[in-house]
Design a protein around this motif. Structure first.
Motif, PDB file in Angstrom:
ATOM      1  N   ASN A  32      -5.411   4.800 -17.123  1.00  0.00           N
ATOM      2  CA  ASN A  32      -6.228   3.502 -17.648  1.00  0.00           C
ATOM      3  C   ASN A  32      -7.429   4.180 -18.445  1.00  0.00           C
ATOM      4  N   LYS A  33      -8.009   5.291 -17.597  1.00  0.00           N
ATOM      5  CA  LYS A  33      -9.246   5.889 -18.327  1.00  0.00           C
ATOM      6  C   LYS A  33      -8.982   6.603 -19.817  1.00  0.00           C
ATOM      7  N   VAL A  34      -7.584   7.066 -19.673  1.00  0.00           N
ATOM      8  CA  VAL A  34      -7.356   7.933 -20.944  1.00  0.00           C
ATOM      9  C   VAL A  34      -6.989   6.998 -22.081  1.00  0.00           C
ATOM     10  N   GLU A  35      -6.395   5.843 -21.722  1.00  0.00           N
ATOM     11  CA  GLU A  35      -5.985   4.775 -22.960  1.00  0.00           C
ATOM     12  C   GLU A  35      -6.959   4.094 -23.426  1.00  0.00           C
ATOM     13  N   ILE A  36      -7.916   3.894 -22.524  1.00  0.00           N
ATOM     14  CA  ILE A  36      -9.385   3.158 -23.170  1.00  0.00           C
ATOM     15  C   ILE A  36      -9.905   4.340 -23.982  1.00  0.00           C
ATOM     16  N   ARG A  37     -10.117   5.577 -23.723  1.00  0.00           N
ATOM     17  CA  ARG A  37     -10.678   6.604 -24.473  1.00  0.00           C
ATOM     18  C   ARG A  37      -9.789   6.724 -25.748  1.00  0.00           C
ATOM     19  N   GLU A  38      -8.554   6.624 -25.698  1.00  0.00           N
ATOM     20  CA  GLU A  38      -7.930   6.741 -26.970  1.00  0.00           C
ATOM     21  C   GLU A  38      -7.982   5.441 -28.105  1.00  0.00           C
ATOM     22  N   ILE A  39      -8.147   4.106 -27.272  1.00  0.00           N
ATOM     23  CA  ILE A  39      -8.623   3.198 -28.059  1.00  0.00           C
ATOM     24  C   ILE A  39      -9.962   3.195 -28.497  1.00  0.00           C
ATOM     25  N   ARG A  40     -11.177   3.583 -27.718  1.00  0.00           N
ATOM     26  CA  ARG A  40     -12.197   3.900 -28.223  1.00  0.00           C
ATOM     27  C   ARG A  40     -12.373   4.671 -29.533  1.00  0.00           C
ATOM     28  N   ASN A  41     -11.547   5.881 -29.460  1.00  0.00           N
ATOM     29  CA  ASN A  41     -11.343   6.728 -30.564  1.00  0.00           C
ATOM     30  C   ASN A  41     -10.804   6.283 -31.657  1.00  0.00           C
ATOM     31  N   ILE A  42     -10.024   5.369 -31.781  1.00  0.00           N
ATOM     32  CA  ILE A  42      -9.287   4.811 -32.593  1.00  0.00           C
ATOM     33  C   ILE A  42     -10.364   3.781 -33.524  1.00  0.00           C
ATOM     34  N   GLY A  43     -11.207   3.303 -32.728  1.00  0.00           N
ATOM     35  CA  GLY A  43     -12.234   2.504 -33.334  1.00  0.00           C
ATOM     36  C   GLY A  43     -13.225   3.211 -34.212  1.00  0.00           C
ATOM     37  N   LYS A  44     -13.380   4.220 -33.504  1.00  0.00           N
ATOM     38  CA  LYS A  44     -14.402   5.297 -34.265  1.00  0.00           C
ATOM     39  C   LYS A  44     -13.769   5.777 -35.571  1.00  0.00           C
ATOM     40  N   ARG A  45     -12.629   6.035 -35.427  1.00  0.00           N
ATOM     41  CA  ARG A  45     -11.901   6.864 -36.724  1.00  0.00           C
ATOM     42  C   ARG A  45     -11.517   5.700 -37.793  1.00  0.00           C
ATOM     43  N   LEU A  46     -11.319   4.502 -37.476  1.00  0.00           N
ATOM     44  CA  LEU A  46     -11.110   3.446 -38.392  1.00  0.00           C
ATOM     45  C   LEU A  46     -12.489   2.833 -38.988  1.00  0.00           C
ATOM     46  N   TYR A  47     -13.503   2.761 -37.996  1.00  0.00           N
ATOM     47  CA  TYR A  47     -14.463   1.953 -38.565  1.00  0.00           C
ATOM     48  C   TYR A  47     -15.850   2.795 -38.568  1.00  0.00           C
ATOM     49  N   GLY A  48     -15.584   3.922 -37.803  1.00  0.00           N
ATOM     50  CA  GLY A  48     -17.007   5.046 -38.045  1.00  0.00           C
ATOM     51  C   GLY A  48     -17.820   4.450 -36.561  1.00  0.00           C
ATOM     52  N   LYS A  49     -17.413   3.702 -35.856  1.00  0.00           N
ATOM     53  CA  LYS A  49     -18.246   3.118 -34.691  1.00  0.00           C
ATOM     54  C   LYS A  49     -17.045   2.748 -33.698  1.00  0.00           C
ATOM     55  N   SER A  50     -17.525   2.337 -32.420  1.00  0.00           N
ATOM     56  CA  SER A  50     -16.585   1.934 -31.532  1.00  0.00           C
ATOM     57  C   SER A  50     -16.119   0.374 -31.735  1.00  0.00           C
ATOM     58  N   LYS A  51     -16.307  -0.207 -32.781  1.00  0.00           N
ATOM     59  CA  LYS A  51     -15.998  -1.755 -33.068  1.00  0.00           C
ATOM     60  C   LYS A  51     -14.694  -1.935 -33.618  1.00  0.00           C
ATOM     61  N   ARG A  64       0.799  -1.372  -0.042  1.00  0.00           N
ATOM     62  CA  ARG A  64       0.072  -0.127   0.000  1.00  0.00           C
ATOM     63  C   ARG A  64       0.783   1.193  -0.079  1.00  0.00           C
ATOM     64  N   LEU A  65       1.855   1.301   0.581  1.00  0.00           N
ATOM     65  CA  LEU A  65       2.823   2.427   1.012  1.00  0.00           C
ATOM     66  C   LEU A  65       3.510   2.682  -0.443  1.00  0.00           C
ATOM     67  N   MET A  66       3.920   1.377  -1.178  1.00  0.00           N
ATOM     68  CA  MET A  66       4.482   1.615  -2.661  1.00  0.00           C
ATOM     69  C   MET A  66       3.457   2.107  -3.682  1.00  0.00           C
ATOM     70  N   ARG A  67       2.334   1.782  -3.566  1.00  0.00           N
ATOM     71  CA  ARG A  67       1.308   1.987  -4.637  1.00  0.00           C
ATOM     72  C   ARG A  67       0.414   3.085  -4.585  1.00  0.00           C
ATOM     73  N   GLU A  68       0.509   3.530  -3.080  1.00  0.00           N
ATOM     74  CA  GLU A  68      -0.846   4.439  -2.815  1.00  0.00           C
ATOM     75  C   GLU A  68      -0.433   6.046  -3.587  1.00  0.00           C
ATOM     76  N   PRO A  69       1.014   6.207  -3.686  1.00  0.00           N
ATOM     77  CA  PRO A  69       1.450   7.628  -4.164  1.00  0.00           C
ATOM     78  C   PRO A  69       0.755   7.857  -5.826  1.00  0.00           C
ATOM     79  N   ASN A  70       0.778   6.471  -6.532  1.00  0.00           N
ATOM     80  CA  ASN A  70       0.562   6.439  -8.038  1.00  0.00           C
ATOM     81  C   ASN A  70      -1.036   6.099  -8.190  1.00  0.00           C
ATOM     82  N   ILE A  71      -1.633   5.544  -7.374  1.00  0.00           N
ATOM     83  CA  ILE A  71      -2.965   5.060  -7.450  1.00  0.00           C
ATOM     84  C   ILE A  71      -4.003   5.986  -8.446  1.00  0.00           C
ATOM     85  N   LYS A  72      -3.913   7.141  -7.911  1.00  0.00           N
ATOM     86  CA  LYS A  72      -5.025   8.228  -8.824  1.00  0.00           C
ATOM     87  C   LYS A  72      -4.386   8.161 -10.074  1.00  0.00           C
ATOM     88  N   LYS A  73      -2.967   8.268 -10.416  1.00  0.00           N
ATOM     89  CA  LYS A  73      -2.462   8.521 -11.739  1.00  0.00           C
ATOM     90  C   LYS A  73      -2.657   7.249 -12.617  1.00  0.00           C
TER      91      LYS A  73
END
Length: 239
Positions: free
Chosen positions: A219-238, A205-214
């Motif tokens: 994780n959310k940002v990466e997923i958003r970018e992957i979703r955007n790639i799907g929309k750009r390549l296929y016109g939807k999130s597939k 916990r002491l090692m991980r706690e400073p970085n948990i929020k980051k």
């Protein structure tokens, strides 16, 4: 066939990917089930350690897109929640890499406390080859773990890392012969159980706690970018 096998023994929960014909590729239902198992273990007083491993010759070949819902938003949400469960897991998390690992099977390894691997394993993240981007917080965990130069090789240039290289750069903790991996890994786990669990968990916990929020945010940002790639390549999130 049950694609996820669970075995609880001596305060250890072993979660085994069990889809060897598809090299243990993870589909939507598997992500949901693994996340539930990890979250339950987090609050189960009888579980001290969770270990992830695979059946057959592969640890995991990444995502199985052929068995997922047409709405890839559901899949991406399941992946986000899976990764978040690893980030927030308060107890010891171990990966027993019994063979090659691809994609998310590699990028989640830095979120584990210990990684025991077979000498026949390799580690491959072909994101640019697939027109994808880094996932499972690897955009920050890889540079921190192995340095900026090697992280770029892995995440941008589709470098396939062998087991010895993975040991040298810190992606894995221990390397064993294929026939010894299971016995040596279980021996290590038994030794961990002999130690003060309060001490281990508090130190984690002491090692991980400073970085948990980051980590949660990236994780959310990466997923958003992957979703955007799907929309750009296929016109939807597939994808």
């Amino acid at each position: 066939m049950n694609t996820i096998q669970v075995h609880d023994n001596s305060n250890v929960r072993i979660i085994r990917l069990n889809k060897p014909k598809k090299k243990n590729a993870i589909d939507y239902d598997m992500y949901v089930e693994i996340t539930k198992l990890i979250n339950r273990a987090a609050t189960d007083e009888n579980i001290s350690i969770v270990a992830l491993t695979g059946t057959g010759d592969f640890y995991c070949s990444g995502n199985d897109l052929n068995n997922d819902p047409e709405n890839t938003d559901a899949l991406l949400k399941a992946i986000e929640q899976f990764v978040e469960s690893l980030i927030l897991f308060p107890k010891l998390l171990i990966a027993i890499v019994n063979g090659p690992a691809v994609g998310i099977a590699v990028t989640t390894l830095p979120l584990c406390d210990f990684v025991y691997a077979s000498e026949n394993a390799f580690f491959y993240t072909p994101f640019s080859k697939l027109e994808l981007v880094s996932e499972a917080c690897s955009s920050i965990t890889f540079p921190s773990l192995m340095g900026e130069r090697m992280a770029r090789q892995m995440l941008m240039l589709n470098f396939k890392m062998n087991a010895k290289e993975a040991l040298q750069c810190g992606l894995i903790s221990n390397l064993y012969k294929k026939q010894e991996l299971q016995s040596k890994s279980l021996k290590n786990i038994k030794e961990l159980l002999k130690l003060s669990q309060h001490s281990l968990i508090t130190t984690k916990r002491l090692m991980r706690e400073p970085n948990i929020k980051k980590l949660i945010e990236i994780n959310k940002v990466e997923i958003r970018e992957i979703r955007n790639i799907g929309k750009r390549l296929y016109g939807k999130s597939k994808l």
